[in-house]
Design a protein around this motif. Structure first.
Motif, mmCIF file in Angstrom:
data_model
loop_
_atom_site.group_PDB
_atom_site.id
_atom_site.type_symbol
_atom_site.label_atom_id
_atom_site.label_comp_id
_atom_site.label_asym_id
_atom_site.label_seq_id
_atom_site.Cartn_x
_atom_site.Cartn_y
_atom_site.Cartn_z
ATOM 1 N N LEU A 77 0.807 -1.219 0.000
ATOM 2 C CA LEU A 77 0.000 0.000 0.000
ATOM 3 C C LEU A 77 0.841 1.270 0.000
ATOM 4 C CD1 LEU A 77 -2.722 -1.061 2.608
ATOM 5 C CD2 LEU A 77 -2.981 -0.944 0.133
ATOM 6 N N LYS A 78 2.158 1.140 -0.035
ATOM 7 C CA LYS A 78 3.033 2.305 0.019
ATOM 8 C C LYS A 78 3.358 2.801 -1.389
ATOM 9 C CE LYS A 78 5.348 1.193 4.386
ATOM 10 N NZ LYS A 78 6.629 0.875 5.054
ATOM 11 N N ALA B 112 12.037 4.553 2.881
ATOM 12 C CA ALA B 112 12.123 5.731 3.738
ATOM 13 C C ALA B 112 12.829 5.395 5.051
ATOM 14 C CB ALA B 112 10.712 6.264 4.031
ATOM 15 N N ILE B 113 13.569 6.355 5.557
ATOM 16 C CA ILE B 113 14.274 6.215 6.834
ATOM 17 C C ILE B 113 13.817 7.350 7.745
ATOM 18 C CG2 ILE B 113 16.506 6.185 7.989
ATOM 19 C CD1 ILE B 113 17.728 5.134 5.422
ATOM 20 N N PRO B 114 13.269 7.037 8.905
ATOM 21 C CA PRO B 114 13.067 5.698 9.475
ATOM 22 C C PRO B 114 11.892 4.981 8.817
ATOM 23 C CG PRO B 114 12.146 7.354 10.935
ATOM 24 C CD PRO B 114 12.832 8.113 9.836
ATOM 25 N N ALA B 115 11.943 3.651 8.844
ATOM 26 C CA ALA B 115 10.879 2.848 8.242
ATOM 27 C C ALA B 115 9.589 2.971 9.049
ATOM 28 C CB ALA B 115 11.312 1.381 8.162
ATOM 29 N N ARG B 116 8.463 2.920 8.366
ATOM 30 C CA ARG B 116 7.160 3.011 9.014
ATOM 31 C C ARG B 116 6.410 1.698 8.833
ATOM 32 N NH1 ARG B 116 7.693 7.718 5.961
ATOM 33 N NH2 ARG B 116 7.979 9.628 7.180
ATOM 34 N N LEU B 117 5.741 1.281 9.900
ATOM 35 C CA LEU B 117 4.952 0.051 9.810
ATOM 36 C C LEU B 117 3.751 0.228 8.900
ATOM 37 C CD1 LEU B 117 4.974 -1.278 13.502
ATOM 38 C CD2 LEU B 117 6.201 -2.206 11.531
#
Length: 275
Positions: A34-35, A42-47
């Motif tokens: 869904l991203k 991306a940093i930081p990674a998102r759940l």
């Protein structure tokens, strides 16, 4: 009750931890699907994505994916029909016969489950090539039946052995022949075992990769697991589309399993208790 409450609470926590450990990879797969294109890195990674999108699903659901889906459906359903039919007949013969030869054959069936797929793929490949059946549905179906049939016989044998023989004897006394007894008495009573075996065979064939990769050479004959390689290129991996396709591949099998899980559990536990 006071002593059992901490034990229950600890067991519940353990179950939640195991469930989280198992489900987190699937949640991450759904999240990446869904991203947008750049967000997986991306940093930081998102759940969970900041702006969920279905663009990856639209791109992944291309004509080739539909062909892969159709191939998987044809091969999987054909394998299920053949394996369950042959397995039911063989399991019934093994569970009712009392000959030493039959017992030896059942031992061979159990032994056949110990061989990994990689050990039998070369002989099957040579036979399919000699018969000019490579890159066809037939080659995949034959390969899948050879792998799933021993397990199907073993599962159905455990269930049929638990059915009371007195019902068949009563039907014989009433004048029913062996074929009628089998189809009208044994098959209805063995329905949970049959469904459990069918679900198992469907799961195995739906996600099988090694045979599908080796026995198909054209893009038109690929199944879904092999088709997912389209998103893995020489210079990069399209993670969003790959995860979207993975979700679409997983949903049908998960849905079938949840709809028929009570039959699956009943079939697996059949024969575990004697009497």
């Amino acid at each position: 009750m006071r002593r059992s409450l901490p034990a229950r609470f600890g067991l519940a926590l353990l179950q939640m931890a195991v469930a989280a450990f198992v489900l987190i990879p699937f949640f991450w797969m759904l999240s990446v699907s869904l991203k947008p294109t750049t967000e997986p890195f991306a940093i930081p990674a998102r759940l969970w994505p900041e702006a969920p999108t279905l663009a990856n699903y639209v791109t992944a659901f291309r004509p080739e994916f539909r062909d892969y889906f159709l191939n998987s459906v044809v091969v999987s359903l054909s394998t299920v029909a053949i394996t369950v039919t042959l397995g039911l007949l063989a399991a019934y013969a093994f569970s009712r016969a009392r000959l030493l030869v039959i017992t030896g054959l059942m031992s061979l069936v159990v032994l056949a489950q110990m061989f990994p797929h990689s050990a039998i793929i070369i002989p099957i490949y040579k036979m399919m090539r000699a018969a000019d059946l490579l890159n066809t549905y037939t080659s995949l179906i034959v390969a899948y039946v050879s792998v799933t049939l021993p397990v199907a016989i073993w599962m159905l044998h455990g269930f049929l052995a638990k059915l009371p023989v007195s019902l068949e004897e009563a039907a014989n006394i009433d004048g029913a022949g062996p074929i009628r007894v089998f189809w009208e008495i044994v098959v209805p009573l063995a329905r949970p075992g049959i469904i459990a075996t069918a679900v198992y065979v469907l799961i195995v064939t739906w996600q099988e990769f090694l045979f599908a990769l080796s026995f198909t050479s054209s893009k038109a004959m690929r199944t879904l697991p092999v088709g997912l390689n389209d998103f893995i290129g020489q210079y990069g991996i399209r993670y969003g589309e790959l995860m979207a396709s993975s979700v679409m591949v997983s949903v049908p099998v998960v849905a079938v399993f949840f709809l028929l899980q009570r039959y699956f559990v009943a079939g697996l536990t059949a024969g575990a208790v004697k009497g």
